[in-house]
Design a protein around this motif. Structure first.
Motif: not given
Length: 94
Positions: A55, A81-83, A51, A62-64, A85, A66
């Motif tokens: 970025t 997992s992480s997100c 992640l 937007k990133y997800i 935005w 897992t």
């Protein structure tokens, strides 16, 4: 990400993302055999590193992320997992 990007700047480059993921996995796990006591650390590291690098690309996505690590003997399953935005322009819809 404040500026409007067009063309190649805003395109999703699969090879670039695949390379980021492979580097995160290699950095976290390397050639180590499955170790139950390290799985949580590994999944967290892979997700956070992936992640972080995604970025840094500065793309308007937007990133997800897992990560699933499973021993090949039918044993337990560990995930992380992480997100990411942009709070100023992305909205949550339920």
């Amino acid at each position: 990400m404040d500026e409007f990007q067009t063309g190649e700047e805003a395109s999703f480059v699969v090879d670039e993302v695949s390379s980021i993921i492979k580097e995160a996995i290699e950095g976290a796990i390397g050639g180590n055999a499955y170790q139950h006591s390290k799985v949580n650390q590994w999944t967290t590291s892979v997700v956070e590193q992936t992640l972080s690098q995604l970025t840094k690309l500065g793309k308007p996505f937007k990133y997800i992320v897992t990560c699933v690590i499973m021993q090949k003997n039918g044993a337990g399953l560990h995930t992380a997992s992480s997100c990411f935005w942009d709070n100023s322009s992305d909205v949550l819809s339920l």
